[in-house]
Design a protein around this motif. Structure first.
Motif, mmCIF file in Angstrom:
data_model
loop_
_atom_site.group_PDB
_atom_site.id
_atom_site.type_symbol
_atom_site.label_atom_id
_atom_site.label_comp_id
_atom_site.label_asym_id
_atom_site.label_seq_id
_atom_site.Cartn_x
_atom_site.Cartn_y
_atom_site.Cartn_z
ATOM 1 N N ARG A 28 64.495 11.350 41.276
ATOM 2 C CA ARG A 28 63.820 10.205 40.658
ATOM 3 C C ARG A 28 63.211 10.528 39.294
ATOM 4 N NH1 ARG A 28 61.769 9.884 46.022
ATOM 5 N NH2 ARG A 28 59.717 10.584 45.331
ATOM 6 N N LEU A 29 63.261 11.799 38.905
ATOM 7 C CA LEU A 29 62.633 12.205 37.658
ATOM 8 C C LEU A 29 63.681 12.420 36.573
ATOM 9 C CD1 LEU A 29 60.115 14.830 39.094
ATOM 10 C CD2 LEU A 29 59.595 12.491 38.373
ATOM 11 N N GLY A 30 63.318 12.165 35.328
ATOM 12 C CA GLY A 30 64.210 12.407 34.217
ATOM 13 C C GLY A 30 63.891 13.727 33.530
ATOM 14 N N GLY A 31 64.763 14.119 32.589
ATOM 15 C CA GLY A 31 64.537 15.337 31.831
ATOM 16 C C GLY A 31 64.836 16.581 32.636
ATOM 17 N N ARG A 32 64.408 17.708 32.087
ATOM 18 C CA ARG A 32 64.643 18.992 32.748
ATOM 19 C C ARG A 32 63.506 19.273 33.719
ATOM 20 N NH1 ARG A 32 65.560 23.715 28.775
ATOM 21 N NH2 ARG A 32 63.889 22.745 27.550
ATOM 22 N N VAL A 33 63.854 19.423 34.971
ATOM 23 C CA VAL A 33 62.832 19.625 36.003
ATOM 24 C C VAL A 33 63.429 20.484 37.113
ATOM 25 C CG1 VAL A 33 63.490 17.474 37.165
ATOM 26 C CG2 VAL A 33 61.210 18.427 37.535
ATOM 27 N N LEU A 34 62.591 21.289 37.714
ATOM 28 C CA LEU A 34 63.061 22.135 38.805
ATOM 29 C C LEU A 34 61.935 22.396 39.789
ATOM 30 C CD1 LEU A 34 63.341 25.797 37.484
ATOM 31 C CD2 LEU A 34 62.676 23.946 35.998
ATOM 32 N N ALA A 35 62.341 22.758 40.993
ATOM 33 C CA ALA A 35 61.390 23.157 42.026
ATOM 34 C C ALA A 35 61.598 24.638 42.305
ATOM 35 C CB ALA A 35 61.603 22.346 43.295
ATOM 36 N N GLU A 51 56.875 30.118 45.327
ATOM 37 C CA GLU A 51 55.686 30.746 44.755
ATOM 38 C C GLU A 51 55.998 32.000 43.955
ATOM 39 O OE1 GLU A 51 53.487 31.229 48.316
ATOM 40 O OE2 GLU A 51 52.632 29.195 48.252
ATOM 41 N N ARG A 52 57.218 32.517 44.100
ATOM 42 C CA ARG A 52 57.636 33.687 43.326
ATOM 43 C C ARG A 52 58.587 33.319 42.197
ATOM 44 N NH1 ARG A 52 57.008 35.113 48.582
ATOM 45 N NH2 ARG A 52 55.843 37.035 49.036
ATOM 46 N N GLY A 53 58.849 32.027 42.028
ATOM 47 C CA GLY A 53 59.667 31.568 40.917
ATOM 48 C C GLY A 53 61.133 31.367 41.218
ATOM 49 N N TRP A 54 61.563 31.589 42.469
ATOM 50 C CA TRP A 54 62.969 31.378 42.808
ATOM 51 C C TRP A 54 63.283 29.888 42.855
ATOM 52 C CZ3 TRP A 54 66.439 35.116 42.601
ATOM 53 C CH2 TRP A 54 66.013 36.436 42.746
ATOM 54 N N THR A 55 64.410 29.502 42.287
ATOM 55 C CA THR A 55 64.770 28.095 42.171
ATOM 56 C C THR A 55 65.305 27.568 43.496
ATOM 57 O OG1 THR A 55 65.334 28.415 39.845
ATOM 58 C CG2 THR A 55 66.195 26.443 40.924
ATOM 59 N N ALA A 56 64.721 26.442 43.945
ATOM 60 C CA ALA A 56 65.196 25.767 45.151
ATOM 61 C C ALA A 56 66.021 24.534 44.806
ATOM 62 C CB ALA A 56 64.012 25.370 46.033
ATOM 63 N N ALA A 57 65.649 23.823 43.748
ATOM 64 C CA ALA A 57 66.369 22.619 43.332
ATOM 65 C C ALA A 57 66.164 22.434 41.838
ATOM 66 C CB ALA A 57 65.871 21.397 44.104
ATOM 67 N N VAL A 58 67.123 21.753 41.181
ATOM 68 C CA VAL A 58 67.053 21.602 39.731
ATOM 69 C C VAL A 58 67.731 20.310 39.319
ATOM 70 C CG1 VAL A 58 69.209 22.885 39.368
ATOM 71 C CG2 VAL A 58 67.504 22.800 37.544
ATOM 72 N N SER A 59 67.266 19.742 38.219
ATOM 73 C CA SER A 59 67.866 18.524 37.688
ATOM 74 C C SER A 59 67.801 18.571 36.164
ATOM 75 C CB SER A 59 67.120 17.288 38.200
ATOM 76 O OG SER A 59 67.657 16.102 37.643
ATOM 77 N N GLY A 60 68.884 18.169 35.503
ATOM 78 C CA GLY A 60 68.895 18.056 34.055
ATOM 79 C C GLY A 60 69.096 19.352 33.297
ATOM 80 N N MET A 61 69.469 20.440 33.978
ATOM 81 C CA MET A 61 69.629 21.736 33.320
ATOM 82 C C MET A 61 70.415 22.671 34.229
ATOM 83 S SD MET A 61 65.732 23.197 33.885
ATOM 84 C CE MET A 61 66.084 24.825 33.247
#
Length: 413
Positions: free
Chosen positions: A226-233, A236-246
């Motif tokens: 639902r979010l635009g632009g570059r966003v990620l989840a 707590e240690r910085g490992w990517t779980a999900a990403v959008s726009g990048m």
């Protein structure tokens, strides 16, 4: 060679090393390196040094904060019963060499008490000499220490084998697992056993990491859609779980103390962070990639086996513990602010200018964390970044595990 003859030989090797004499048979490489550290550090080979035991409250605090607590069932299931049968004990220590847990044969536990081998005790190598807890923490390799291989003579009736544990979720050294016992109970397979079990423990941490990422992904994916632009989840240690726009980065280096709000991340620039269950929502503020007053980098190599880098600027600060290879590369760039080509770095690190593929691959990984302060063509720190290099007082302690020719020349100087 029987056990008694082996002990006599080891004592002769140790005596020769302490007196500077050469012998036909020298110490094993890990033991020799440790003895040399002890000689440089002024550890008394005939005096049993001990630090104060931590109070129970501090022991419990460290236990609760330690990732090792998560894998205690794995360690117990695979080591304690074997240790008891072999008249040994299992000891688990944190990255400072402080003993947090010990279990196993009751008679051996009582003998360990006489050595001060008790929960809360400090068994770091610099304090008590070569041993199965402190030495693996320094070398970051499994090490067996038998009888007179212990630098301090009062430990010669003891044998131990320890292996370090690294948290696969962030690469940090989190402690060591050791099995120890009286000299008569020594078994040649001890080191292989403890090494195998530490690998099982690391695999358990890795599985827990993947399960946590899956949970975070299921929570964050509907939100990101639902979010635009570059966003990620990220967790707590910085490992990517999900990403959008990048493109998905494998891992984002987060500040040591993460907080909600606007922060600057070296790999992404200015971002806005919001908490999620088990992690953070990271929105990249496009068009404002650099913090005000950027920046300053402190490359701290003063702790020989825990190099780190700290970046600070107008949008806050960020620190990161470095792998040995990344510490080498940043050291070379800090010493050569004009920059180094891939061929020059290959010469510095391997004495082989043709190994540019290896250098470029490592620099690519490094720039994932330091993209905003590192430039390339040639590789260098950005001109506007102030760089402070902190090195050990003793040049010989500079990146002691490094075999890079440029680092070895610096140590020799």
């Amino acid at each position: 060679m029987d056990a008694a003859a082996a002990v006599r030989m080891l004592k002769g090797v140790r005596d020769a090393a302490l007196s500077g004499r050469r012998t036909p048979v020298g110490p094993r490489a890990d033991i020799d390196e440790s003895w040399q550290r002890m000689l440089r550090g002024g550890v008394d080979p005939d005096r049993d040094r001990r630090a104060g035991v931590l109070p129970l409250e501090e022991i419990e605090r460290r236990r609760l904060a330690s990732p090792l607590r998560e894998v205690l069932p794995v360690l117990r299931d695979n080591l304690v019963s074997i240790a008891e049968a072999a008249q040994h004990i299992m000891v688990v220590a944190d990255a400072d060499g402080r003993l947090l847990w010990r279990e196993g044969s009751a008679p051996v536990l009582r003998k360990a008490d006489a050595f001060g081998f008790v929960p809360g005790a400090d068994w770091s190598e610099a304090l008590v000499g070569t041993n199965g807890v402190g030495t693996p923490l320094v070398s970051r390799r499994p090490v067996q220490v038998h009888s007179a291989e212990h630098f301090v003579s009062t430990h010669h009736t003891w044998t131990c084998a320890g292996a370090p544990i690294t948290d696969p979720r962030d690469g940090r050294l989190i402690g060591v697992v050791d099995i120890s016992g009286p000299l008569s109970a020594m078994h040649p397979a001890s080191l292989a056993l403890v090494t195998s079990v530490t690998r099982l423990a690391e695999a358990e941490l890795r599985n827990r990491h993947h399960e946590a990422l899956d949970r975070l992904r299921s929570t964050a994916s509907p939100l990101l859609s639902r979010l635009g632009g570059r966003v990620l989840a990220v967790d707590e240690r910085g490992w990517t779980a999900a990403v959008s726009g990048m493109p998905p980065p494998g891992r984002v280096a987060l500040p040591k103390s993460v907080r909600a709000g606007r922060q600057w991340l070296p790999s992404l620039g200015a971002c806005t962070l919001e908490p999620l269950p088990g992690g953070w929502l990271v929105r990249v503020d496009d068009g404002d990639a650099a913090p005000e007053g950027r920046g300053r980098v402190v490359l701290d190599l003063s702790r020989p086996h825990r190099p780190s880098a700290r970046i600070s600027g107008g949008a806050g600060s960020w620190s990161h513990e470095l792998s040995p290879r990344h510490a080498e590369l940043l050291y070379l760039l800090a010493r050569n602010r004009e920059g180094r080509t891939a061929a020059q770095l290959a010469e510095d690190m391997f004495a082989d200018r043709t190994r540019t593929v290896t250098v470029r691959a490592e620099m690519s990984r490094l720039r994932r964390h330091f993209a905003q302060v590192l430039a390339h063509r040639p590789y260098r720190f950005a001109e506007e970044v102030e760089v402070e290099l902190v090195v050990p007082e003793d040049p010989a302690a500079l990146l002691p595990r490094s075999t890079a020719p440029a680092v070895r020349r610096a140590r020799a100087a």
